[in-house]
Design an enzyme around this catalytic site. Sequence first.
Site, PDB file in Angstrom:
ATOM      1  N   GLU A 198     142.270  90.566   9.052  1.00  0.00           N
ATOM      2  CA  GLU A 198     142.631  91.296  10.269  1.00  0.00           C
ATOM      3  C   GLU A 198     141.431  91.985  10.916  1.00  0.00           C
ATOM      4  O   GLU A 198     141.582  92.926  11.704  1.00  0.00           O
ATOM      5  CB  GLU A 198     143.721  92.311   9.940  1.00  0.00           C
ATOM      6  CG  GLU A 198     145.019  91.682   9.468  1.00  0.00           C
ATOM      7  CD  GLU A 198     146.051  92.709   9.071  1.00  0.00           C
ATOM      8  OE1 GLU A 198     146.756  93.206   9.957  1.00  0.00           O
ATOM      9  OE2 GLU A 198     146.136  93.025   7.867  1.00  0.00           O
TER      10      GLU A 198
ATOM     11  N   LYS B 279     154.311  84.572   2.652  1.00  0.00           N
ATOM     12  CA  LYS B 279     153.178  85.312   3.207  1.00  0.00           C
ATOM     13  C   LYS B 279     152.385  86.007   2.107  1.00  0.00           C
ATOM     14  O   LYS B 279     152.905  86.269   1.015  1.00  0.00           O
ATOM     15  CB  LYS B 279     153.677  86.345   4.213  1.00  0.00           C
ATOM     16  CG  LYS B 279     154.744  87.293   3.697  1.00  0.00           C
ATOM     17  CD  LYS B 279     155.366  88.061   4.852  1.00  0.00           C
ATOM     18  CE  LYS B 279     156.501  88.959   4.433  1.00  0.00           C
ATOM     19  NZ  LYS B 279     157.174  89.621   5.560  1.00  0.00           N
TER      20      LYS B 279
ATOM     21  N   SER C 115     149.640  91.349  10.149  1.00  0.00           N
ATOM     22  CA  SER C 115     149.476  90.613  11.408  1.00  0.00           C
ATOM     23  C   SER C 115     149.989  89.181  11.328  1.00  0.00           C
ATOM     24  O   SER C 115     149.589  88.329  12.116  1.00  0.00           O
ATOM     25  CB  SER C 115     148.001  90.607  11.857  1.00  0.00           C
ATOM     26  OG  SER C 115     147.571  91.906  12.166  1.00  0.00           O
ATOM     27  N   SER C 116     150.846  88.904  10.357  1.00  0.00           N
ATOM     28  CA  SER C 116     151.414  87.559  10.134  1.00  0.00           C
ATOM     29  C   SER C 116     150.354  86.513   9.836  1.00  0.00           C
ATOM     30  O   SER C 116     150.624  85.314   9.918  1.00  0.00           O
ATOM     31  CB  SER C 116     152.254  87.114  11.351  1.00  0.00           C
ATOM     32  OG  SER C 116     153.369  87.944  11.513  1.00  0.00           O
TER      33      SER C 116
ATOM     34  N   GLU D 156     164.969  84.173   4.786  1.00  0.00           N
ATOM     35  CA  GLU D 156     165.065  84.345   6.234  1.00  0.00           C
ATOM     36  C   GLU D 156     166.348  85.111   6.559  1.00  0.00           C
ATOM     37  O   GLU D 156     167.415  84.806   6.031  1.00  0.00           O
ATOM     38  CB  GLU D 156     165.080  82.997   6.940  1.00  0.00           C
ATOM     39  CG  GLU D 156     165.178  83.128   8.459  1.00  0.00           C
ATOM     40  CD  GLU D 156     165.203  81.788   9.163  1.00  0.00           C
ATOM     41  OE1 GLU D 156     164.187  81.427   9.777  1.00  0.00           O
ATOM     42  OE2 GLU D 156     166.238  81.097   9.080  1.00  0.00           O
TER      43      GLU D 156
ATOM     44  N   GLY E  61     169.202  87.747  12.491  1.00  0.00           N
ATOM     45  CA  GLY E  61     169.609  89.013  13.083  1.00  0.00           C
ATOM     46  C   GLY E  61     168.528  89.550  13.986  1.00  0.00           C
ATOM     47  O   GLY E  61     167.609  88.829  14.395  1.00  0.00           O
TER      48      GLY E  61
ATOM     49  N   GLU F 283     165.274  91.884  15.084  1.00  0.00           N
ATOM     50  CA  GLU F 283     164.040  92.392  14.497  1.00  0.00           C
ATOM     51  C   GLU F 283     163.662  93.660  15.264  1.00  0.00           C
ATOM     52  O   GLU F 283     163.324  93.603  16.448  1.00  0.00           O
ATOM     53  CB  GLU F 283     162.939  91.342  14.589  1.00  0.00           C
ATOM     54  CG  GLU F 283     161.694  91.686  13.807  1.00  0.00           C
ATOM     55  CD  GLU F 283     160.734  90.518  13.654  1.00  0.00           C
ATOM     56  OE1 GLU F 283     159.641  90.727  13.100  1.00  0.00           O
ATOM     57  OE2 GLU F 283     161.085  89.396  14.083  1.00  0.00           O
TER      58      GLU F 283
ATOM     59  N   GLU G 183     159.134  95.752   5.935  1.00  0.00           N
ATOM     60  CA  GLU G 183     157.861  96.269   5.446  1.00  0.00           C
ATOM     61  C   GLU G 183     157.495  97.533   6.191  1.00  0.00           C
ATOM     62  O   GLU G 183     158.110  97.901   7.190  1.00  0.00           O
ATOM     63  CB  GLU G 183     156.745  95.236   5.585  1.00  0.00           C
ATOM     64  CG  GLU G 183     156.442  94.782   6.997  1.00  0.00           C
ATOM     65  CD  GLU G 183     155.342  93.729   7.030  1.00  0.00           C
ATOM     66  OE1 GLU G 183     154.280  94.034   7.584  1.00  0.00           O
ATOM     67  OE2 GLU G 183     155.554  92.612   6.521  1.00  0.00           O
TER      68      GLU G 183
ATOM     69  N   SER H 288     149.871  97.231  21.412  1.00  0.00           N
ATOM     70  CA  SER H 288     150.587  97.129  20.139  1.00  0.00           C
ATOM     71  C   SER H 288     151.928  97.860  20.178  1.00  0.00           C
ATOM     72  O   SER H 288     152.168  98.725  21.022  1.00  0.00           O
ATOM     73  CB  SER H 288     149.732  97.696  19.002  1.00  0.00           C
ATOM     74  OG  SER H 288     148.564  96.928  18.812  1.00  0.00           O
TER      75      SER H 288
END
Length: 343
Positions: free
Chosen positions: A30, A166, A172-173, A204, A207, A209, A299, A310
Amino acid sequence: MRPRSPGAASLYRGGTAVKVVVISGGASPEHEVSLRSGKGIADAAASKGHTVAPLVIERDGSWAAGLPEAIRVLLDCDVAIPALHGEGGEDGVLQGFLETLKVPYVGSGVTASAVGLDKQLTKSVLEAHGIPVTPGITLRGADLTDAESAIQQLKAAGIGFPVFVKPNSGGSSIGASRATDLPSLAEALATAAALDSHVLVEQEIVGREIDLSVLEFPDGRVEVGPALEIHADPSQPFFNATAKYDSTATEFVVPAPMDAELANRLRSTALEVFGILGCAGLARLDFFVPADGPPLVNEINTFPGFTPASQFPRMWAAAGLSYADVVDTLIQTAIAKNEGATA
């Protein structure tokens, strides 16, 4: 902590101009996001009259200015802002260094930072306190190259495809993938394992987010900003790094529409998580809200992405706090807490 609704711009009080060091970059994947966060924070702090000195940590973990010069700059400041994301910056390592130097800093301390970056450890702590989290397992060692064994472990945990894979300590995916079968799971494990020796595989959740932001103020108040709902770029497989940072089709809705019961539950859970983990200064909580069950904590980010675009500053803008106001609040809070600790 009791959930509270912020009163728009009345939250911001301003404060004394001080010497601020903004640290950005770092050795994690990142790095570039951190540089963008750091620049935004530095510009905002300067706009509030603070004297700002930037320090950059290179991709190899070295200080661009040289370690002796970086230490000199840090010892000369009133407060440091460790605007790093991921390992080496958001995981308690830099916080421990600053504490060794006795330099006041913005954000959570060593323990909360370390636990917060470890996604599976965070979930274990929250589950022990009865807080629902996204179901998942952590894989390491030989399991990372044996997708068939991984599937058996998922089945044992009651988890089926599709799943998200992940790095356990990433953000940051970056390195995150969606897997729907054995071949895509094997590929996803390899991608994540290239960045982390521990890989998280999560069910998964179908729904909504929704993100919530938590901000601490100089007088000790801890407030939750308006909720934000993410509608990711439909051309992307999920809310990945491209959808987060490079897409104009991703939509952030803030305040997110919801009934009072859900809003109160999310706010109270965000405050509870902040307190359980011992966070300070700021945090962003990411939730999944399924149609037929309780909200799930996915998370926590103890130093979330902080570019002007952001999610964290977007949420506080909806409460009436400008980007610069939020940055100044973080600075004044860190100073107030340090003064209280040394009084």
